[in-house]
Design an enzyme around this catalytic site. Structure first.
Site, PDB file in Angstrom:
ATOM      1  N   LEU A 104     -54.202  62.750  32.118  1.00  0.00           N
ATOM      2  CA  LEU A 104     -52.866  62.166  32.327  1.00  0.00           C
ATOM      3  C   LEU A 104     -51.915  63.160  32.980  1.00  0.00           C
ATOM      4  O   LEU A 104     -51.156  62.806  33.883  1.00  0.00           O
ATOM      5  CB  LEU A 104     -52.277  61.677  30.997  1.00  0.00           C
ATOM      6  CG  LEU A 104     -52.887  60.410  30.434  1.00  0.00           C
ATOM      7  CD1 LEU A 104     -52.387  60.156  29.022  1.00  0.00           C
ATOM      8  CD2 LEU A 104     -52.568  59.219  31.327  1.00  0.00           C
ATOM      9  N   PHE A 138     -52.820  63.366  36.549  1.00  0.00           N
ATOM     10  CA  PHE A 138     -52.462  62.105  37.203  1.00  0.00           C
ATOM     11  C   PHE A 138     -50.967  62.063  37.517  1.00  0.00           C
ATOM     12  O   PHE A 138     -50.557  61.704  38.616  1.00  0.00           O
ATOM     13  CB  PHE A 138     -52.856  60.935  36.301  1.00  0.00           C
ATOM     14  CG  PHE A 138     -52.491  59.592  36.856  1.00  0.00           C
ATOM     15  CD1 PHE A 138     -53.290  58.988  37.805  1.00  0.00           C
ATOM     16  CD2 PHE A 138     -51.350  58.922  36.427  1.00  0.00           C
ATOM     17  CE1 PHE A 138     -52.960  57.739  38.325  1.00  0.00           C
ATOM     18  CE2 PHE A 138     -51.016  57.682  36.938  1.00  0.00           C
ATOM     19  CZ  PHE A 138     -51.817  57.086  37.882  1.00  0.00           C
ATOM     20  N   GLU A 139     -50.149  62.454  36.568  1.00  0.00           N
ATOM     21  CA  GLU A 139     -48.695  62.409  36.765  1.00  0.00           C
ATOM     22  C   GLU A 139     -48.210  63.531  37.675  1.00  0.00           C
ATOM     23  O   GLU A 139     -47.149  63.443  38.255  1.00  0.00           O
ATOM     24  CB  GLU A 139     -47.969  62.446  35.423  1.00  0.00           C
ATOM     25  CG  GLU A 139     -48.263  61.253  34.542  1.00  0.00           C
ATOM     26  CD  GLU A 139     -47.894  59.907  35.139  1.00  0.00           C
ATOM     27  OE1 GLU A 139     -47.263  59.835  36.215  1.00  0.00           O
ATOM     28  OE2 GLU A 139     -48.247  58.887  34.534  1.00  0.00           O
ATOM     29  N   ASP A 140     -48.978  64.598  37.803  1.00  0.00           N
ATOM     30  CA  ASP A 140     -48.722  65.666  38.752  1.00  0.00           C
ATOM     31  C   ASP A 140     -47.375  66.344  38.489  1.00  0.00           C
ATOM     32  O   ASP A 140     -46.812  66.239  37.412  1.00  0.00           O
ATOM     33  CB  ASP A 140     -48.828  65.118  40.178  1.00  0.00           C
ATOM     34  CG  ASP A 140     -49.149  66.173  41.219  1.00  0.00           C
ATOM     35  OD1 ASP A 140     -49.773  67.185  40.873  1.00  0.00           O
ATOM     36  OD2 ASP A 140     -48.769  65.976  42.387  1.00  0.00           O
TER      37      ASP A 140
END
Length: 109
Positions: free
Chosen positions: A36, A39-41
């Site tokens: 996560l 993914f959110e970077d």
């Protein structure tokens, strides 16, 4: 949730007395949390927030991904899941799965 110019995904901003509808996920493992975070970077910061449960009077302290640049000029208007779902859900999920299958890529979703 706030719309982001040129993006199909929303942003959450820390605004006093504002509500965001969402889901609380529990039992997330450390490897899943790492996924996560990737993914959110860098566009999002994971922060602890207080949430009120709609099905009870309980509140919880949970972690949420908050848009990192609160003065971003690309933030505008309200983001609407009901509008997003039929237009972008399928392509967003496909793009996400492709990105997750290529973990050495440095681009954000």
């Amino acid at each position: 949730m706030i719309s982001i110019k040129g993006c199909v995904y929303p942003a959450i901003l820390p605004v006093e007395n504002k509500k965001v509808n969402g889901k609380v996920l529990s039992g997330i493992t450390v490897p899943e949390l790492d996924i996560l975070d990737k993914f959110e970077d860098v566009e999002y910061e994971r922060r602890t927030v207080d949430v009120s449960m709609t099905d009870s009077s309980n509140s919880l302290m949970v972690e949420a991904y908050i848009w990192a640049d609160q003065s971003d000029p690309n933030l505008y208007g309200e983001w609407d899941f009901e509008e997003w779902e039929p237009l972008h859900k399928e392509s967003f999920l496909k793009m996400t799965m492709e990105e997750l299958e290529q973990p050495d890529q440095s681009s954000s979703i």
